[in-house]
Design a protein around this motif. Structure first.
Motif, PDB file in Angstrom:
ATOM      1  N   LYS A 103      46.173 -49.760  -6.648  1.00  0.00           N
ATOM      2  CA  LYS A 103      45.829 -48.417  -6.153  1.00  0.00           C
ATOM      3  C   LYS A 103      46.660 -47.328  -6.821  1.00  0.00           C
ATOM      4  CE  LYS A 103      44.175 -49.871  -1.619  1.00  0.00           C
ATOM      5  NZ  LYS A 103      44.321 -49.710  -0.144  1.00  0.00           N
ATOM      6  N   ARG A 104      47.922 -47.659  -7.169  1.00  0.00           N
ATOM      7  CA  ARG A 104      48.775 -46.650  -7.793  1.00  0.00           C
ATOM      8  C   ARG A 104      48.303 -46.284  -9.198  1.00  0.00           C
ATOM      9  NH1 ARG A 104      54.572 -49.367  -7.030  1.00  0.00           N
ATOM     10  NH2 ARG A 104      53.302 -51.130  -7.726  1.00  0.00           N
ATOM     11  N   ALA A 105      47.467 -47.129  -9.816  1.00  0.00           N
ATOM     12  CA  ALA A 105      46.961 -46.839 -11.155  1.00  0.00           C
ATOM     13  C   ALA A 105      45.671 -46.043 -11.135  1.00  0.00           C
ATOM     14  CB  ALA A 105      46.744 -48.146 -11.927  1.00  0.00           C
ATOM     15  N   ARG A 106      45.103 -45.842  -9.964  1.00  0.00           N
ATOM     16  CA  ARG A 106      43.850 -45.092  -9.872  1.00  0.00           C
ATOM     17  C   ARG A 106      44.121 -43.591  -9.889  1.00  0.00           C
ATOM     18  NH1 ARG A 106      41.151 -48.589  -4.902  1.00  0.00           N
ATOM     19  NH2 ARG A 106      41.161 -50.616  -5.977  1.00  0.00           N
ATOM     20  N   PRO A 107      43.161 -42.798 -10.370  1.00  0.00           N
ATOM     21  CA  PRO A 107      43.366 -41.335 -10.392  1.00  0.00           C
ATOM     22  C   PRO A 107      43.426 -40.774  -8.971  1.00  0.00           C
ATOM     23  CG  PRO A 107      41.108 -41.898 -11.018  1.00  0.00           C
ATOM     24  CD  PRO A 107      41.863 -43.187 -10.952  1.00  0.00           C
ATOM     25  N   ILE A 108      44.407 -39.905  -8.740  1.00  0.00           N
ATOM     26  CA  ILE A 108      44.560 -39.270  -7.436  1.00  0.00           C
ATOM     27  C   ILE A 108      44.801 -37.783  -7.635  1.00  0.00           C
ATOM     28  CG2 ILE A 108      45.491 -41.314  -6.285  1.00  0.00           C
ATOM     29  CD1 ILE A 108      48.272 -40.118  -6.615  1.00  0.00           C
ATOM     30  N   MET A 109      44.565 -37.034  -6.583  1.00  0.00           N
ATOM     31  CA  MET A 109      44.843 -35.594  -6.573  1.00  0.00           C
ATOM     32  C   MET A 109      45.239 -35.225  -5.151  1.00  0.00           C
ATOM     33  SD  MET A 109      42.364 -32.419  -7.623  1.00  0.00           S
ATOM     34  CE  MET A 109      42.913 -30.721  -7.413  1.00  0.00           C
ATOM     35  N   LYS A 110      46.537 -35.164  -4.915  1.00  0.00           N
ATOM     36  CA  LYS A 110      47.063 -34.864  -3.590  1.00  0.00           C
ATOM     37  C   LYS A 110      48.044 -33.704  -3.672  1.00  0.00           C
ATOM     38  CE  LYS A 110      46.501 -39.489  -1.618  1.00  0.00           C
ATOM     39  NZ  LYS A 110      45.409 -39.049  -0.723  1.00  0.00           N
ATOM     40  N   HIS A 111      48.386 -33.182  -2.524  1.00  0.00           N
ATOM     41  CA  HIS A 111      49.297 -32.045  -2.458  1.00  0.00           C
ATOM     42  C   HIS A 111      50.660 -32.461  -2.989  1.00  0.00           C
ATOM     43  CE1 HIS A 111      51.489 -28.601  -0.767  1.00  0.00           C
ATOM     44  NE2 HIS A 111      50.311 -27.999  -0.749  1.00  0.00           N
TER      45      HIS A 111
END
Length: 380
Positions: A103-111
């Motif tokens: 999951k840490r390798a997936r693209p994310i966009m968080k505050h």
């Protein structure tokens, strides 16, 4: 690898010597200066302490996040002002589908406040000297907390000795009520201390707290102990409690239903009664001749100390005697919730009076003598 690095360094030195001899370029001394300068810079960076995220850096990241959020909302045809974090996650999953298992390798966009961890204030002065005497332990907050807990424990023991000298015995008020709360988990304690803890450190901390609350006069440090407890949501608030109704005589009553196996019971509990209970028109002593069934029937009233204060009319159908008395017990406990306080409802829930019993008789299996029993095997 070391041999290859030495060969590359030797070729680089020969090339610099050649360029110095031909065109007056840089020589071996320049390489030594570059290496020396790089090493000194690394030492300075290491001596400056761990990297900290400044307020200006976090502010810049928040501004970039807001701009990216607005662009992403426009791409998805949504209103940027009402674009939530859940909408952002769905948009990222739609635009950048990933088959990565980590999951840490997936693209994310968080505050940015969620991505960049909470940082502790600077722990040293301009000369690099730490302020705290436990700084070099690596876990100054943890060991300070353990030292403080042990000091509280000694204080309780000292108070206990004074009370024994005066001939006073502890009562229930001297204990801490821990019902409805739990100890902080490891992650919550790490967030409080802003330090990483091992499982052994966390276990040692909880063991010291549990030792503290077992002391007879631990209530003098109740406020300190409750800082490490977290309240659990009261499950009884999810229980639907019917309001009291009144008949033509003005007597309050409550109606409820209960099930057990194939039995279904409907009870009506009246207030200001004399303890009269009828089941399908008969007295409960005649309907349930077995003493164990009578005890199950009266247990909700006995638990709330309301024996002889209510009248109850029951109608039950289906099942056997044990199933019928179980259905009546559940229905009467639900009906009594309208006459008691929220705390008593919570005590009833913890005692299992408001929990339906899902157990039923297991069906017989084909090719077997019963639900689990097999046919006797015969060799001949």
């Amino acid at each position: 690898m070391k041999v290859l690095a030495c060969q590359l360094l030797w070729l680089l030195m020969r090339w610099f010597d050649y360029s110095n001899a031909v065109g007056g370029g840089v020589g071996i001394e320049t390489i030594r200066q570059i290496c020396t300068t790089t090493t000194a810079q690394r030492k300075k960076v290491a001596a400056s302490g761990p990297e900290k995220y400044t307020e200006a850096f976090i502010k810049k990241q928040i501004e970039e996040f807001s701009i990216g959020k607005r662009h992403l909302a426009n791409m998805m045809g949504e209103d940027p002002e009402t674009f939530t974090q859940e909408d952002i996650d769905k948009a990222i999953a739609y635009l950048f589908p990933s088959g990565l298992f980590e999951k840490r390798a997936r693209p994310i966009m968080k505050h940015p406040t969620e991505i960049f961890p909470k940082q502790r204030a600077i722990q040293w002065d301009e000369d690099g000297r730490p302020f705290h005497f436990l700084f070099y332990t690596g876990k100054q907050s943890y060991y300070s907390l353990m030292h403080e807990m042990y000091g509280k424990l000694l204080h309780i023991q000292e108070h206990q000795d004074q009370m024994r000298t005066q001939g006073l015995l502890p009562d229930n008020k001297a204990q801490i009520n821990l019902i409805g709360s739990r100890w902080l988990i490891k992650e919550e304690l790490e967030e409080m201390l802003v330090e990483k803890l091992s499982d052994q450190d966390y276990l040692r901390c909880i063991q010291l707290l549990e030792r503290l609350v077992t002391l007879p006069w631990c209530a003098i440090e109740e406020d300190y102990v409750l800082k490490f407890r977290k309240q659990l949501p009261v499950q009884s608030k999810k229980q639907v409690i019917e309001p009291l109704k009144y008949d033509e005589r003005g007597v309050a009553f409550s109606t409820a239903e209960g099930r057990r196996k194939t039995a279904t019971a409907t009870v009506t509990v009246y207030d200001n009664g004399s303890g009269k209970i009828t089941v399908n028109g008969d007295h409960y002593l005649l309907y349930f001749p077995v003493l164990q069934d009578r005890e199950q029937l009266m247990f909700p009233f006995q638990f709330l100390d309301r024996l002889g204060k209510h009248d109850m009319i029951c109608s039950v159908s289906g099942g056997g005697r044990a199933a019928q008395v179980g259905a009546i017990r559940l229905a009467s406990a639900r009906a009594l919730c309208s006459f008691v306080t929220e705390n008593e409802v919570e005590f009833m829930r913890q005692a299992g009076l408001l929990t339906p019993d899902p157990r039923v008789r297991e069906r017989k299996k084909p090719g077997q003598e019963g639900a689990r029993r097999k046919f006797t095997w015969k060799k001949r």
